[in-house]
Design a protein around this motif. Structure first.
Motif, PDB file in Angstrom:
ATOM      1  N   ARG A   1       7.440  -0.923  16.321  1.00 34.70           N
ATOM      2  CA  ARG A   1       8.913  -0.886  16.374  1.00 34.70           C
ATOM      3  C   ARG A   1       9.504  -2.260  16.071  1.00 34.70           C
ATOM      4  NH1 ARG A   1       7.981   2.465  20.835  1.00 34.70           N
ATOM      5  NH2 ARG A   1       8.527   0.811  22.298  1.00 34.70           N
ATOM      6  N   SER A   2       8.948  -3.293  16.674  1.00 33.88           N
ATOM      7  CA  SER A   2       9.443  -4.649  16.461  1.00 33.88           C
ATOM      8  C   SER A   2       9.231  -5.091  15.011  1.00 33.88           C
ATOM      9  CB  SER A   2       8.725  -5.600  17.416  1.00 33.88           C
ATOM     10  OG  SER A   2       9.030  -6.932  17.114  1.00 33.88           O
ATOM     11  N   ARG A   3       8.026  -4.879  14.505  1.00 30.04           N
ATOM     12  CA  ARG A   3       7.715  -5.270  13.118  1.00 30.04           C
ATOM     13  C   ARG A   3       8.565  -4.478  12.132  1.00 30.04           C
ATOM     14  NH1 ARG A   3       4.693  -8.170   9.853  1.00 30.04           N
ATOM     15  NH2 ARG A   3       3.498  -7.219   8.181  1.00 30.04           N
ATOM     16  N   SER A   4       8.802  -3.215  12.395  1.00 27.31           N
ATOM     17  CA  SER A   4       9.630  -2.375  11.523  1.00 27.31           C
ATOM     18  C   SER A   4      11.055  -2.905  11.445  1.00 27.31           C
ATOM     19  CB  SER A   4       9.667  -0.929  12.017  1.00 27.31           C
ATOM     20  OG  SER A   4       8.395  -0.361  12.025  1.00 27.31           O
ATOM     21  N   ALA A   5      11.607  -3.274  12.582  1.00 25.37           N
ATOM     22  CA  ALA A   5      12.971  -3.814  12.604  1.00 25.37           C
ATOM     23  C   ALA A   5      13.050  -5.098  11.789  1.00 25.37           C
ATOM     24  CB  ALA A   5      13.418  -4.059  14.044  1.00 25.37           C
TER      25      ALA A   5
ATOM     26  N   ASN B   1      -3.764  -2.342   9.426  1.00 21.44           N
ATOM     27  CA  ASN B   1      -4.613  -1.602  10.355  1.00 21.44           C
ATOM     28  C   ASN B   1      -3.990  -0.253  10.707  1.00 21.44           C
ATOM     29  OD1 ASN B   1      -6.553  -0.877  12.183  1.00 21.44           O
ATOM     30  ND2 ASN B   1      -6.600  -2.861  13.199  1.00 21.44           N
ATOM     31  N   PRO B   2      -3.885   0.652   9.728  1.00 22.17           N
ATOM     32  CA  PRO B   2      -3.186   1.919   9.956  1.00 22.17           C
ATOM     33  C   PRO B   2      -3.939   2.898  10.855  1.00 22.17           C
ATOM     34  CG  PRO B   2      -4.193   1.914   7.801  1.00 22.17           C
ATOM     35  CD  PRO B   2      -4.390   0.536   8.363  1.00 22.17           C
ATOM     36  N   ASN B   3      -5.189   2.631  11.148  1.00 18.73           N
ATOM     37  CA  ASN B   3      -5.913   3.512  12.069  1.00 18.73           C
ATOM     38  C   ASN B   3      -5.768   3.043  13.512  1.00 18.73           C
ATOM     39  OD1 ASN B   3      -6.984   5.548  10.305  1.00 18.73           O
ATOM     40  ND2 ASN B   3      -8.278   3.947   9.445  1.00 18.73           N
ATOM     41  N   ARG B   4      -5.204   1.866  13.702  1.00 22.49           N
ATOM     42  CA  ARG B   4      -4.942   1.359  15.056  1.00 22.49           C
ATOM     43  C   ARG B   4      -3.507   1.651  15.473  1.00 22.49           C
ATOM     44  NH1 ARG B   4      -4.905  -4.949  16.910  1.00 22.49           N
ATOM     45  NH2 ARG B   4      -4.255  -4.571  19.045  1.00 22.49           N
ATOM     46  N   TRP B   5      -2.565   1.480  14.561  1.00 14.55           N
ATOM     47  CA  TRP B   5      -1.147   1.659  14.856  1.00 14.55           C
ATOM     48  C   TRP B   5      -0.627   2.916  14.172  1.00 14.55           C
ATOM     49  CZ3 TRP B   5      -1.718  -3.716  12.813  1.00 14.55           C
ATOM     50  CH2 TRP B   5      -1.983  -4.618  13.846  1.00 14.55           C
ATOM     51  N   ARG B   6       0.418   3.490  14.728  1.00 16.44           N
ATOM     52  CA  ARG B   6       0.998   4.732  14.199  1.00 16.44           C
ATOM     53  C   ARG B   6       2.420   4.504  13.715  1.00 16.44           C
ATOM     54  NH1 ARG B   6      -2.269   9.362  13.852  1.00 16.44           N
ATOM     55  NH2 ARG B   6      -0.250  10.347  13.597  1.00 16.44           N
ATOM     56  N   ALA B   7       2.702   4.969  12.519  1.00 13.74           N
ATOM     57  CA  ALA B   7       4.066   4.887  11.973  1.00 13.74           C
ATOM     58  C   ALA B   7       4.941   5.985  12.561  1.00 13.74           C
ATOM     59  CB  ALA B   7       4.029   5.005  10.448  1.00 13.74           C
ATOM     60  N   ASP B   8       4.348   7.137  12.839  1.00 10.97           N
ATOM     61  CA  ASP B   8       5.122   8.292  13.300  1.00 10.97           C
ATOM     62  C   ASP B   8       5.273   8.345  14.822  1.00 10.97           C
ATOM     63  OD1 ASP B   8       2.398   8.732  13.490  1.00 10.97           O
ATOM     64  OD2 ASP B   8       2.498  10.822  12.864  1.00 10.97           O
ATOM     65  N   ALA B   9       4.514   7.552  15.543  1.00  8.59           N
ATOM     66  CA  ALA B   9       4.653   7.448  17.002  1.00  8.59           C
ATOM     67  C   ALA B   9       4.500   5.968  17.352  1.00  8.59           C
ATOM     68  CB  ALA B   9       3.582   8.286  17.699  1.00  8.59           C
ATOM     69  N   PRO B  10       5.467   5.159  16.919  1.00 10.84           N
ATOM     70  CA  PRO B  10       5.288   3.708  17.013  1.00 10.84           C
ATOM     71  C   PRO B  10       5.348   3.173  18.434  1.00 10.84           C
ATOM     72  CG  PRO B  10       7.505   4.223  16.285  1.00 10.84           C
ATOM     73  CD  PRO B  10       6.753   5.528  16.340  1.00 10.84           C
TER      74      PRO B  10
ATOM     75  N   ARG C   1       8.259   1.402   8.839  1.00 11.54           N
ATOM     76  CA  ARG C   1       7.214   1.763   9.810  1.00 11.54           C
ATOM     77  C   ARG C   1       5.867   1.931   9.126  1.00 11.54           C
ATOM     78  NH1 ARG C   1      10.257   5.622  14.213  1.00 11.54           N
ATOM     79  NH2 ARG C   1      11.267   3.883  15.309  1.00 11.54           N
ATOM     80  N   LEU C   2       5.870   2.518   7.940  1.00  7.60           N
ATOM     81  CA  LEU C   2       4.614   2.623   7.194  1.00  7.60           C
ATOM     82  C   LEU C   2       4.092   1.234   6.833  1.00  7.60           C
ATOM     83  CD1 LEU C   2       5.322   5.731   4.955  1.00  7.60           C
ATOM     84  CD2 LEU C   2       3.596   5.541   6.759  1.00  7.60           C
ATOM     85  N   ALA C   3       4.973   0.375   6.356  1.00 14.28           N
ATOM     86  CA  ALA C   3       4.556  -0.990   6.002  1.00 14.28           C
ATOM     87  C   ALA C   3       4.062  -1.742   7.234  1.00 14.28           C
ATOM     88  CB  ALA C   3       5.718  -1.731   5.348  1.00 14.28           C
ATOM     89  N   ALA C   4       4.665  -1.492   8.375  1.00 15.13           N
ATOM     90  CA  ALA C   4       4.317  -2.220   9.599  1.00 15.13           C
ATOM     91  C   ALA C   4       2.897  -1.932  10.069  1.00 15.13           C
ATOM     92  CB  ALA C   4       5.318  -1.884  10.705  1.00 15.13           C
ATOM     93  N   VAL C   5       2.362  -0.774   9.760  1.00 17.85           N
ATOM     94  CA  VAL C   5       1.024  -0.453  10.253  1.00 17.85           C
ATOM     95  C   VAL C   5      -0.082  -1.069   9.395  1.00 17.85           C
ATOM     96  CG1 VAL C   5       1.814   1.681  11.337  1.00 17.85           C
ATOM     97  CG2 VAL C   5       0.768   1.782   9.061  1.00 17.85           C
ATOM     98  N   LEU C   6       0.270  -1.550   8.217  1.00 15.57           N
ATOM     99  CA  LEU C   6      -0.734  -2.225   7.386  1.00 15.57           C
ATOM    100  C   LEU C   6      -0.952  -3.618   7.952  1.00 15.57           C
ATOM    101  CD1 LEU C   6       0.461  -1.171   3.832  1.00 15.57           C
ATOM    102  CD2 LEU C   6      -1.413  -0.212   5.154  1.00 15.57           C
TER     103      LEU C   6
END
Length: 159
Positions: free
Chosen positions: A130-134, A116-125, A109-114
């Protein structure tokens, strides 16, 4: 990452073709090594001058540092959102644990937000994260099972 010398020529060419069409947001083709060079030594603006310096620094760090060091520098220099720089700060801010204690899904989930980590949230995906994390968890499993992470994980190095 383990097999390239800092540049993925095919990814760069795909990005250039996509950007020439002018549809949608600008697409990048930078490797982790290139992003490390940019994050450590350069300014964030997109320009040919910065790209030239990025190329120079990428070649230099690929020559001077082992892949494990490049990955470590990348993870510790990247911004993970809300002014959190480095994977340790991100793990604590987003999941309340040290980076060492992240589960595979939390790390994905952390990797998925890169990038643009200020647009997407790892802790409230949302659906995208969710799709990218999977997908990333699945790819990580393949990398681990096929022993392709030896350049960055001591436990996977072959004797």
């Amino acid at each position: 990452f383990c097999t390239h010398d800092g540049f993925d020529v095919e990814a760069i060419q795909r990005a250039m073709r996509a950007n020439e069409r002018g549809r949608g947001p600008m697409r990048g083709g930078s490797t982790i090594s290139q992003q490390t060079a940019k994050n450590l030594f350069l300014w964030p603006e997109r320009s040919w001058v910065r790209k030239g310096f990025e190329t120079y620094f990428t070649a230099l760090i690929e020559f001077m540092w082992p892949k494990e060091r490049i990955m470590e520098a990348y993870l510790n220099a990247a911004e993970w959102g809300d002014g959190n720089f480095g994977i340790e700060a991100a793990a604590r801010a987003r999941f309340g644990v040290s980076a060492e204690e992240l589960t595979p899904l939390q790390a994905a989930r952390l990797a998925a937000v890169l990038p643009n980590p200020n647009r997407w949230r790892a802790d409230a995906p949302g659906p995208y994260v969710r799709s990218r994390s999977a997908m990333l968890v699945g790819r990580a499993r393949v990398v681990r099972n096929e022993g392709l992470s030896g350049c960055v994980l001591e436990s996977d190095q072959r004797n």
